[in-house]
Scaffold this active site. Structure first.
Site, PDB file in Angstrom:
ATOM      1  CB  SER A   1      15.239 -13.694  41.691  1.00  0.00           C
ATOM      2  OG  SER A   1      14.518 -12.610  41.833  1.00  0.00           O
TER       3      SER A   1
ATOM      4  CB  VAL B   1      28.460 -12.372  33.558  1.00  0.00           C
ATOM      5  CG1 VAL B   1      27.570 -11.423  34.654  1.00  0.00           C
ATOM      6  CG2 VAL B   1      29.883 -12.917  34.787  1.00  0.00           C
TER       7      VAL B   1
ATOM      8  CB  VAL C   1      18.070 -23.893  30.595  1.00  0.00           C
ATOM      9  CG1 VAL C   1      16.595 -24.204  30.541  1.00  0.00           C
ATOM     10  CG2 VAL C   1      18.626 -24.622  31.717  1.00  0.00           C
TER      11      VAL C   1
ATOM     12  CG  HIS D   1      14.543  -1.082  35.974  1.00  0.00           C
ATOM     13  ND1 HIS D   1      14.357   0.156  36.322  1.00  0.00           N
ATOM     14  CD2 HIS D   1      15.893  -0.857  36.367  1.00  0.00           C
ATOM     15  CE1 HIS D   1      15.657   0.752  36.801  1.00  0.00           C
ATOM     16  NE2 HIS D   1      17.269  -0.034  36.949  1.00  0.00           N
TER      17      HIS D   1
ATOM     18  CG  HIS E   1      16.742   2.522  40.686  1.00  0.00           C
ATOM     19  ND1 HIS E   1      17.151   2.496  39.407  1.00  0.00           N
ATOM     20  CD2 HIS E   1      16.262   3.474  40.865  1.00  0.00           C
ATOM     21  CE1 HIS E   1      17.798   3.681  39.045  1.00  0.00           C
ATOM     22  NE2 HIS E   1      16.513   4.228  40.003  1.00  0.00           N
TER      23      HIS E   1
END
Length: 594
Positions: free
Chosen positions: A44, A114, A262, A530, A574
């Site tokens: 995202s 990554v 962070v 998921h 998925h």
């Protein structure tokens, strides 16, 4: 074979270039200011960075804890996705707490550490979910913008459907009317045929229980069809290779900082959380003595750290259940008891059958010479069996409406276009094969679970892993569905077309009793990786949930969440496609608020 893998990786060259910065020191030298700071360069986060910087007057910094996705062969080669995690440098290397539903086993819980996040390390499957999944999101949030029909423009905006690696004729393998061909992230069908392909679809003709579905990305997922995957020309297409491709990441108003973890978001006013605190992250080895840096966003901080990382950052920032935070020694700044709760995930269960063939993936897994030949073919031509992930077909199915289980439980699925369980078919065994034998797998996944877990803290150290409890198989309904899924897979394997192909079951027997199946399930089940729901959307003004329908954190300013943690229910799919869809709409919501 090791030398060939090294040479292949070197020959690939850098996948991402441009405004990618690998150390905090290099960023601070630039003395830049940013309108938006995106925490997480995953599925995202990359979308948000890309779409916001379409406006040349808007500046964005993406802060990614992990390193570059370039030259990592297990990420790039689709068939090597099984080796991308767990316990690799590209994995956060999380582990769940012991799971009572899995006989007390604590299991690995991979997430992408990554650039590209989990889109760089997942199994590449592209399934949008059911129309009913998204329509339920719209109902529970009171925002029609989250409905299936409203999201179709964003679905098409994301997707660039292309030819499979072998350029075969794909007629009757998908429905072009429901796909986008001009988006950013590539999707294609399998590019290498397998021995089971024709048999699988003949079985759908022989058994009415398993209908053929031309395209489960149409909004109706029920039935068995061809798998679609995020693959372009025989290589993985992730958010890093698509949304952060050179033509985008070279924009002067987009910067990506790698190796920067962070730890908290910080307030600059009573309700304004527009500052991020972070430390240098090298190879995942972090110490509290590392210097801490802060940056303040001119407009917003956008958390896209995923369903584990996002709630952990919020909690360490004092945003969560005030009572729990106080007891732990963290100063509560904003009481939101739903943070970290409602963790939902799909349960996976592998099952295989011994087959009368030597043309399965088991051969290369046991034969180093054959494996090297396949890699050499992929390296020189982007052809051969390595151009695909491990499966070519999958499908979703439902428990019959008249089942006795619905006398005890209300139906947890989103509706008739969404499944209760999934079957995934593969031309080989799931996991390392035994020394001899060839296999076909029909694995099961529980996709409408009723069990819920949590992500919580047990330390004030923001660099310590959180407690992850998916609470797998805590519900009798979930166990019932997995038993039925196993029996459905056995019925599929018993189709006449497999009579001269399947020799014997390898994992379980169709005649096993409920207690015997339960024993097999609890001893062998895992996850499809998921996780969703730990910072869930709810209607504006609701006294539960974490974000409003526009994905702003309830009661706060300048802080928004854009990742799978915002989904109040797990979709029967998925989930990477859902992450892209959420982010595409979120980008427009952010632009509208400018």
């Amino acid at each position: 074979m090791a030398w060939l893998r090294v040479l292949t990786a070197l020959a690939l060259g850098a996948i991402c270039s441009g405004a990618i910065i690998e150390s905090i020191a290099d960023l601070t030298k630039l003395k830049l200011k940013f309108d938006y700071i995106v925490v997480g360069g995953g599925t995202s986060g990359a979308v948000i960075g890309n779409r916001l910087t379409e406006n040349k007057d808007v500046s964005v910094l993406i802060v990614e804890a992990g390193g570059s996705n370039a030259n990592v062969l297990d990420i790039i080669v689709p068939a090597f996705c099984t080796m991308a995690t767990p316990q690799t440098p590209q994995d956060w290397n999380y582990t769940t707490i012991p799971q009572p539903g899995l006989n007390g086993r604590a299991i690995a819980y991979p997430r992408g550490f990554v650039l590209g996040g989990s889109s760089s390390v997942n199994y590449l499957i592209y399934t949008r979910g059911a129309r009913d999944d998204f329509d339920r999101f719209a109902r529970v949030t009171g925002d029609e913008g989250w409905s299936w029909d409203s999201l179709i423009p964003y679905i098409l905006k994301n997707e660039r459907f292309g030819l499979p690696a072998d350029h075969h004729n794909t007629t009757n393998q998908f429905d072009p009317k429901v796909h986008g061909f001009n988006g950013i992230n590539s999707v294609s069908l399998a590019g290498f045929p397998s021995d089971i392909d024709s048999r699988v679809f003949e079985a759908t003709d022989e058994l009415s229980e398993f209908p053929f579905n031309l395209d489960m990305n149409s909004g109706n997922t029920i039935g068995i069809g061809w798998m679609q995957a995020t693959i372009k020309d025989g290589s993985r297409s992730s958010s890093a290779t698509s949304y952060l491709a050179p033509e985008f990441v070279n924009r002067p108003n987009l910067h990506v900082l790698l190796n920067a973890r962070v730890t908290r978001v910080l307030p600059t006013g009573p309700t304004s959380f527009d500052t991020v605190e972070f430390v240098q992250s090298l190879d995942g080895k972090l110490k509290m003595i590392r210097p801490r840096y802060t940056l303040t966003a001119g407009s917003e901080v956008i958390l896209s750290a995923g369903s584990i990382g996002t709630p952990a950052i919020l909690l360490h920032s004092g945003i969560g259940n005030s009572t729990t935070l106080s007891a732990l020694g963290i100063e509560p700044l904003h009481n939101l008891p739903s943070v970290g709760q409602n963790l939902s995930d799909h349960v996976f269960l592998g099952a295989s059958w011994l087959v009368n063939s030597t043309n399965t993936t088991d051969e290369a897994a046991r034969n180093a010479t054959l494996a090297a030949e396949e890699l050499a073919k992929w390296n020189t031509t982007r052809m051969g069996p390595l151009v695909d992930n491990p499966g070519s077909q999958l499908g979703w199915l439902r428990i019959p409406n008249n089942s006795s289980i619905f006398e005890q439980f209300s139906d947890p699925s989103a509706g008739p276009t969404a499944g209760h369980f999934e079957l995934l078919l593969a031309n080989g065994i799931v996991g390392p094969p035994p020394p001899t034998g060839n296999f076909m797998s029909i694995s099961s996944a529980l996709v409408s679970p009723t069990s819920r877990g949590y992500v919580e803290l047990n330390s004030t150290d923001p660099l310590a892993a959180p407690l992850i409890n998916p609470n797998f198989l805590a519900s009798d309904f979930d166990m019932f569905v997995l038993r039925e899924a196993l029996r459905a897979s056995a019925r599929f394997a018993a189709a006449p077309v497999f009579s001269n192909y399947i020799i014997a079951p390898f994992s379980f027997n169709a005649t096993d009793t409920d207690p015997e199946l339960d024993e097999f399930i609890r001893a062998n089940a895992g996850t499809v990786f998921h996780p969703v729901g730990t910072a869930a959307m709810s209607a504006k003004g609701a006294n539960f949930g974490v974000v409003d329908p526009d994905l702003t954190v309830k009661g706060l300013q300048k802080l928004r969440i854009v990742d799978l943690s915002v989904l109040p229910f797990i979709p029967a799919s998925h989930t990477q496609a859902s992450a892209y869809i959420i982010a595409e709409r979120a980008a427009d919501l952010i632009k509208a608020a400018q």
